[in-house]
Design a protein around this motif. Structure first.
Motif, PDB file in Angstrom:
ATOM      1  N   THR A 257      52.678  -8.475 -53.679  1.00 46.90           N
ATOM      2  CA  THR A 257      54.022  -8.955 -53.357  1.00 46.90           C
ATOM      3  C   THR A 257      55.105  -8.183 -54.099  1.00 46.90           C
ATOM      4  O   THR A 257      56.177  -7.962 -53.576  1.00 46.90           O
ATOM      5  N   GLY A 258      54.813  -7.762 -55.348  1.00 44.87           N
ATOM      6  CA  GLY A 258      55.833  -7.068 -56.130  1.00 44.87           C
ATOM      7  C   GLY A 258      55.937  -5.604 -55.747  1.00 44.87           C
ATOM      8  O   GLY A 258      55.047  -5.059 -55.104  1.00 44.87           O
ATOM      9  N   TYR A 259      57.038  -4.963 -56.137  1.00 45.29           N
ATOM     10  CA  TYR A 259      57.199  -3.519 -55.986  1.00 45.29           C
ATOM     11  C   TYR A 259      56.568  -2.898 -57.230  1.00 45.29           C
ATOM     12  O   TYR A 259      56.878  -3.313 -58.342  1.00 45.29           O
TER      13      TYR A 259
ATOM     14  N   LYS B 183      66.803  -0.143 -65.706  1.00 51.18           N
ATOM     15  CA  LYS B 183      67.711   0.280 -64.649  1.00 51.18           C
ATOM     16  C   LYS B 183      67.473  -0.514 -63.358  1.00 51.18           C
ATOM     17  O   LYS B 183      68.404  -0.877 -62.652  1.00 51.18           O
ATOM     18  N   MET B 184      66.181  -0.771 -63.052  1.00 44.95           N
ATOM     19  CA  MET B 184      65.851  -1.415 -61.779  1.00 44.95           C
ATOM     20  C   MET B 184      65.602  -2.912 -61.911  1.00 44.95           C
ATOM     21  O   MET B 184      65.282  -3.576 -60.930  1.00 44.95           O
ATOM     22  N   ASN B 185      65.723  -3.403 -63.152  1.00 40.69           N
ATOM     23  CA  ASN B 185      65.478  -4.815 -63.426  1.00 40.69           C
ATOM     24  C   ASN B 185      64.030  -5.209 -63.090  1.00 40.69           C
ATOM     25  O   ASN B 185      63.788  -6.253 -62.498  1.00 40.69           O
ATOM     26  N   PHE B 186      63.102  -4.326 -63.458  1.00 39.67           N
ATOM     27  CA  PHE B 186      61.677  -4.565 -63.289  1.00 39.67           C
ATOM     28  C   PHE B 186      61.089  -4.934 -64.647  1.00 39.67           C
ATOM     29  O   PHE B 186      61.713  -4.739 -65.682  1.00 39.67           O
ATOM     30  N   ILE B 187      59.837  -5.397 -64.625  1.00 42.80           N
ATOM     31  CA  ILE B 187      59.131  -5.659 -65.872  1.00 42.80           C
ATOM     32  C   ILE B 187      58.357  -4.406 -66.256  1.00 42.80           C
ATOM     33  O   ILE B 187      57.721  -3.769 -65.411  1.00 42.80           O
TER      34      ILE B 187
ATOM     35  N   GLN C  94      59.490 -11.250 -74.937  1.00 41.08           N
ATOM     36  CA  GLN C  94      60.478 -11.891 -75.810  1.00 41.08           C
ATOM     37  C   GLN C  94      61.688 -10.978 -75.861  1.00 41.08           C
ATOM     38  O   GLN C  94      61.563  -9.821 -76.266  1.00 41.08           O
ATOM     39  N   ASN C  95      62.838 -11.478 -75.434  1.00 40.30           N
ATOM     40  CA  ASN C  95      64.074 -10.687 -75.348  1.00 40.30           C
ATOM     41  C   ASN C  95      63.839  -9.379 -74.597  1.00 40.30           C
ATOM     42  O   ASN C  95      64.312  -8.322 -75.002  1.00 40.30           O
ATOM     43  N   GLY C  96      63.059  -9.435 -73.524  1.00 39.16           N
ATOM     44  CA  GLY C  96      62.824  -8.258 -72.696  1.00 39.16           C
ATOM     45  C   GLY C  96      61.774  -7.303 -73.257  1.00 39.16           C
ATOM     46  O   GLY C  96      61.443  -6.314 -72.632  1.00 39.16           O
ATOM     47  N   GLU C  97      61.247  -7.562 -74.448  1.00 37.57           N
ATOM     48  CA  GLU C  97      60.236  -6.695 -75.058  1.00 37.57           C
ATOM     49  C   GLU C  97      58.846  -7.246 -74.781  1.00 37.57           C
ATOM     50  O   GLU C  97      58.626  -8.456 -74.895  1.00 37.57           O
ATOM     51  N   GLN C  98      57.910  -6.351 -74.471  1.00 36.14           N
ATOM     52  CA  GLN C  98      56.535  -6.805 -74.269  1.00 36.14           C
ATOM     53  C   GLN C  98      55.888  -7.134 -75.626  1.00 36.14           C
ATOM     54  O   GLN C  98      55.921  -6.329 -76.550  1.00 36.14           O
ATOM     55  N   VAL C  99      55.311  -8.320 -75.702  1.00 36.29           N
ATOM     56  CA  VAL C  99      54.599  -8.726 -76.915  1.00 36.29           C
ATOM     57  C   VAL C  99      53.129  -8.876 -76.536  1.00 36.29           C
ATOM     58  O   VAL C  99      52.806  -9.550 -75.558  1.00 36.29           O
ATOM     59  N   VAL C 100      52.229  -8.216 -77.284  1.00 36.91           N
ATOM     60  CA  VAL C 100      50.800  -8.336 -76.981  1.00 36.91           C
ATOM     61  C   VAL C 100      50.199  -9.388 -77.899  1.00 36.91           C
ATOM     62  O   VAL C 100      50.383  -9.341 -79.125  1.00 36.91           O
ATOM     63  N   LEU C 101      49.499 -10.333 -77.279  1.00 36.25           N
ATOM     64  CA  LEU C 101      48.869 -11.398 -78.051  1.00 36.25           C
ATOM     65  C   LEU C 101      47.364 -11.174 -78.072  1.00 36.25           C
ATOM     66  O   LEU C 101      46.739 -10.979 -77.021  1.00 36.25           O
ATOM     67  N   LEU C 102      46.795 -11.179 -79.277  1.00 38.87           N
ATOM     68  CA  LEU C 102      45.346 -11.059 -79.457  1.00 38.87           C
ATOM     69  C   LEU C 102      44.875 -12.409 -79.976  1.00 38.87           C
ATOM     70  O   LEU C 102      45.231 -12.798 -81.089  1.00 38.87           O
ATOM     71  N   ASN C 103      44.116 -13.117 -79.159  1.00 37.41           N
ATOM     72  CA  ASN C 103      43.727 -14.493 -79.473  1.00 37.41           C
ATOM     73  C   ASN C 103      44.926 -15.286 -80.002  1.00 37.41           C
ATOM     74  O   ASN C 103      44.847 -15.977 -81.024  1.00 37.41           O
ATOM     75  N   GLY C 104      46.049 -15.129 -79.331  1.00 35.71           N
ATOM     76  CA  GLY C 104      47.249 -15.907 -79.650  1.00 35.71           C
ATOM     77  C   GLY C 104      48.156 -15.307 -80.715  1.00 35.71           C
ATOM     78  O   GLY C 104      49.282 -15.752 -80.895  1.00 35.71           O
ATOM     79  N   GLU C 105      47.679 -14.254 -81.418  1.00 33.63           N
ATOM     80  CA  GLU C 105      48.480 -13.648 -82.499  1.00 33.63           C
ATOM     81  C   GLU C 105      49.295 -12.461 -81.969  1.00 33.63           C
ATOM     82  O   GLU C 105      48.748 -11.594 -81.287  1.00 33.63           O
TER      83      GLU C 105
ATOM     84  N   ALA D  68      50.866  -7.298 -61.987  1.00 31.76           N
ATOM     85  CA  ALA D  68      51.545  -6.523 -60.947  1.00 31.76           C
ATOM     86  C   ALA D  68      51.648  -7.286 -59.637  1.00 31.76           C
ATOM     87  O   ALA D  68      52.532  -7.024 -58.823  1.00 31.76           O
ATOM     88  N   ALA D  69      50.743  -8.252 -59.431  1.00 30.24           N
ATOM     89  CA  ALA D  69      50.750  -8.979 -58.162  1.00 30.24           C
ATOM     90  C   ALA D  69      51.924  -9.951 -58.088  1.00 30.24           C
ATOM     91  O   ALA D  69      52.410 -10.265 -57.016  1.00 30.24           O
ATOM     92  N   LYS D  70      52.373 -10.414 -59.246  1.00 28.62           N
ATOM     93  CA  LYS D  70      53.397 -11.460 -59.195  1.00 28.62           C
ATOM     94  C   LYS D  70      54.805 -10.983 -59.552  1.00 28.62           C
ATOM     95  O   LYS D  70      55.736 -11.780 -59.550  1.00 28.62           O
ATOM     96  N   ALA D  71      54.983  -9.704 -59.869  1.00 29.46           N
ATOM     97  CA  ALA D  71      56.320  -9.253 -60.265  1.00 29.46           C
ATOM     98  C   ALA D  71      56.545  -7.799 -59.855  1.00 29.46           C
ATOM     99  O   ALA D  71      55.602  -7.084 -59.510  1.00 29.46           O
ATOM    100  N   ASP D  72      57.805  -7.378 -59.908  1.00 33.74           N
ATOM    101  CA  ASP D  72      58.129  -5.961 -59.727  1.00 33.74           C
ATOM    102  C   ASP D  72      57.868  -5.302 -61.076  1.00 33.74           C
ATOM    103  O   ASP D  72      58.460  -5.706 -62.084  1.00 33.74           O
ATOM    104  N   VAL D  73      56.976  -4.323 -61.105  1.00 28.15           N
ATOM    105  CA  VAL D  73      56.629  -3.736 -62.401  1.00 28.15           C
ATOM    106  C   VAL D  73      56.671  -2.214 -62.418  1.00 28.15           C
ATOM    107  O   VAL D  73      56.448  -1.556 -61.404  1.00 28.15           O
TER     108      VAL D  73
END
Ligand code: DC
Length: 220
Positions: free
Chosen positions: A3-5, A27-31, A73-84, A120-125
């Motif tokens: 569905t997403g671009y 620029k394109m307002n994508f993730i 968080q604030n547009g930045e990707q945060v990677v969580l490893l077992n919640g951390e 990728a299936a649920k958003a424009d990425v």
């Protein structure tokens, strides 16, 4: 089900993928999805467990215990490893080198590719990595293979480290880049290569803005 671009950017270490992908996403307002960060988080888990980078069987076993997810968080990707939140620990040379080894293990890839496809299936990425156009998103709307000569990539990395106050060795950096390219391009599963329908962009003699403009024009 798509569905997403989707914009897929692949290429070797240090080609500027994340800098460019972040700018395009803004620029394109994508993730922006940084898949290398997911492999790095997995590498961190394996190193913390004392796993040998060459022990593929143990890696396949132990990777099952690591739950990796991402949030923004604030547009930045945060990677969580077992919640951390592990963002602060994954940008080292040691982690990059372990990630290059452990990412060759199919069990690691299966886990992370599934997560990437769901995102990728649920958003424009805009997603960057090594196998996005070839394996993760073969139907991506735009595919780019972003590269630059190893000397150029080494010089960029060298200047980054100088700026941080370190005393880098240019020849050593270039050798590490060449070694990592070789490892990523010659592994059995999902090696780094240009997808047949990807556009080659060599950024050696281009500014960041020129590369962003080139990729934006492909999207138009
Ligand atoms: O892009 P990076 O330096 O953060 O990636 C670290 C390692 O992870 C890289 O050497 C190979 C692996 N990787 C991968 O196999 N597939 C991806 N899609 C992204 C990264």
């Amino acid at each position: 089900m798509k569905t997403g671009y989707n914009i897929a950017i692949d290429g070797p270490a240090g080609a500027g993928k994340s800098t460019i992908a972040k700018k395009i996403a803004k620029k394109m307002n994508f993730i922006y999805v940084d898949t290398g960060a997911m492999y790095r988080a997995m590498a961190l888990y394996l190193l913390r467990k004392g796993i040998d980078p060459a022990d593929a069987d143990r890696i396949a076993e132990v990777c099952q215990e690591a739950d990796i997810s991402i949030e923004y968080q604030n547009g930045e990707q945060v990677v969580l490893l077992n919640g951390e939140n592990v963002n602060a620990y994954i940008r080292t040379e040691e982690i990059g080198s372990m990630a290059s080894c452990s990412s060759a293990v199919p069990a690691v890839r299966e886990k992370l590719v599934e997560l990437q496809r769901r995102l990728a299936a649920k958003a424009d990425v805009v997603m960057d990595g090594r196998d996005i156009g070839t394996v993760v998103l073969p139907d991506a709307d735009v595919k780019v293979y972003l590269t630059a000569g190893s000397a150029t990539r080494a010089k960029r990395r060298y200047l980054e480290l100088l700026e941080k106050g370190e005393k880098p060795d240019l020849a050593q950096i270039e050798q590490k880049i060449i070694d990592r390219d070789y490892q990523d391009m010659h592994r059995e599963h999902s090696p780094l290569r240009q997808a047949e329908d990807a556009v080659l962009v060599d950024s050696s003699d281009m500014t960041i803005d020129e590369v962003v403009e080139r990729i934006s024009s492909l999207c138009r």
